[in-house]
Design an enzyme around this catalytic site. Structure first.
Site: not given
Ligand code: SF4
Length: 490
Positions: A22, A48, A127-128, A267
């Site tokens: 996300c 995402g 997000n998570g 990344y």
């Protein structure tokens, strides 16, 4: 009024990379905030690609939302859609898919989520990953909550609904106290933009300023696209409440030592973002430098596996003195690697996306620098392509340690047994991939590259590195209940 949503189709992606699940973005204090949110989400698309959504608020028209499958650019650029999202306050979300809700995604799983409370509405984008979501969900349903989605993140809205606090920001403080795991949340009420980061600060969240307005974003690269100035990172365990008077900071959680996701450096984050005051590009270049020191090899060319291996390959080349070259060319129009469910199509996907620069490679000893090895399927394919092009030798150098453990903090990872490094030593992986040599950067080398000169502190690691070390900073409660085995104590 929340508007009806259209039908959708989901979109498959390469499964040989870990995938951030996300990105979140929010803006307050500028007219047509949703347009800025759309641009911000576009800059966060790498976090995402499956779906995105925006909720906005306008004093006259109230809350409005739009959620769509597909890329931000294909949906949230249409004037007819953006006109339905008026107002000076908006938040948005791009998602891959949230752990625990695998399988065909429904539009109702796409965030932001919205809740109507007695003191007004609120929307949240998360997000998570909530590591105790199953237990929380069961408890909430037992106590009468009616879930609209299969997403773990909806627990936060229900916890807010059950809070006894008198206003939404106080409920926003209350709700995450029951939540375990990793969360960077951007939320909004009718008049406030709210950002919360979990006590360990596993996932990123930054604050920016845009004229008289304010911005919250997963990454700084999304501030740049709208011309916002980067102010600072939201601290681990901090909650900011932003309105027309400015930014208030709160610390609703017990203090904890920060454990930011080290893989963001390797990344996930874009190389033009700043993390912890360091350029992501520069960190990745430094990983290449460390890798060249740790794992030198005689060769003629250093080639990145594009695009994510590029900065590390540059660093490797600079440190080793071996010329850098674009031995593999990426088709920029394929997006992330195409995938279908069969191995055969998956392999074609790599070939469609990456092509070898044959004239350059023929007869050469080639060092290929990649960011990670997950299942190894793509690595094998790339090695075959390089050998088919006439390379004399192929040496893999990997800019992260072996990925041997799944992530439970908001990154999509195959089950442990599908991770090549979970069952093979580096030598066995080298043989399996069929390359002349294979070396991964060490954990200490990675820590040095992100700025920890003394390397990893084994007693109190400075980052989350669970996917490499198997040491989880937050016990993955739901997974343990499902039989997941933690690493045995050494
Ligand atoms: S397990 Fe790995 S990918 Fe997940 S948060 Fe930790 S370092 Fe990041």
């Amino acid at each position: 009024m929340l508007q009806a949503e259209p039908a959708f189709r989901s979109h498959p992606f390469d499964d040989d990379k870990l995938k951030e699940e996300c990105g979140v973005f929010g803006v307050i204090g500028v007219s047509d905030a949703a347009n800025f949110v759309a641009l911000g989400l576009h800059a966060l698309q790498h976090r995402g690609q499956e779906a995105g959504g925006i909720v906005s608020h306008d004093a006259e028209l109230g809350f409005n939302s739009a959620r769509r499958f597909g890329y931000v650019r294909d949906n949230f650029t249409k004037a007819s859609l953006m006109e339905t999202l008026p107002g000076p306050l908006a938040i948005g979300h791009v998602r891959y898919s949230t752990s625990g809700s695998k399988g065909p995604t429904q539009l109702r799983d796409v965030q932001p989520f919205f809740g109507e409370f007695s003191m007004g509405g609120a929307a949240i984008a998360h997000n998570g990953n909530i590591t105790n979501a199953n237990a929380l969900r069961r408890e909430l349903i037992d106590r009468g909550s009616i879930f609209q989605s299969s997403s773990d993140s909806e627990c936060i809205i229900h916890l807010m609904a059950r809070s006894l606090q008198r206003n939404i920001p106080e409920r926003m403080k209350d709700a995450p106290r029951r939540v375990e795991g990793a969360f960077s949340v951007v939320a909004m009420t009718r008049t406030k933009l709210i950002g919360v980061r979990d006590p360990l600060g596993v996932r990123p969240l930054v604050l920016g300023q845009l004229g008289d307005g304010w911005v919250l974003s997963s990454e700084t690269c999304a501030l740049d696209i709208i011309g916002a100035e980067f102010i600072r990172e939201i601290e681990p365990g901090e909650m900011v409440v932003i309105n027309r008077d400015g930014v208030e900071s709160h610390k609703p959680f017990a203090a904890a030592r920060s454990r930011f996701c080290i893989f963001e450096h390797v990344y996930f984050s874009r190389p033009d973002s700043i993390l912890g005051g360091r350029s992501v590009y520069e960190t990745r270049r430094q990983i290449g430098v460390e890798l060249a020191r740790e794992a030198p090899v005689e060769a003629d060319l250093v080639c990145p596996v594009p695009d994510s291996g590029t900065p590390a390959a540059i660093g490797f080349s600079q440190e080793s003195g071996i010329p850098y070259a674009m031995g593999i060319i990426r088709n920029q129009y394929m997006g992330r690697t195409f995938i279908e469910s069969t191995e055969q199509i998956r392999n074609m996907g790599v070939r469609l996306k990456l092509n070898v620069n044959r004239a350059l490679i023929r007869g050469k000893r080639v060092i290929l620098v990649d960011d990670s090895v997950v299942r190894g399927t793509t690595s094998r394919k790339i090695k075959d392509m390089i050998l088919d092009a006439g390379a004399a030798e192929v040496h893999f150098r990997i800019a992260s340690p072996p990925t041997a453990w799944p992530c439970f903090y908001g990154v999509d990872t195959p089950e442990r047994e599908k991770l090549l490094a979970s069952s093979m030593s580096t030598d066995q992986m080298c043989e399996h991939l069929g390359v002349d040599s294979l070396k991964f950067i060490s954990l200490d080398g990675l820590y040095r590259a992100v700025g920890e000169a003394a390397g990893r502190d084994p007693d109190a690691p400075q980052y989350c590195d669970a996917c490499f070390s198997g040491e989880y900073p937050v016990a993955p409660a739901d997974m343990l209940a499902n039989g997941f085995q933690l690493k045995a104590a050494e």
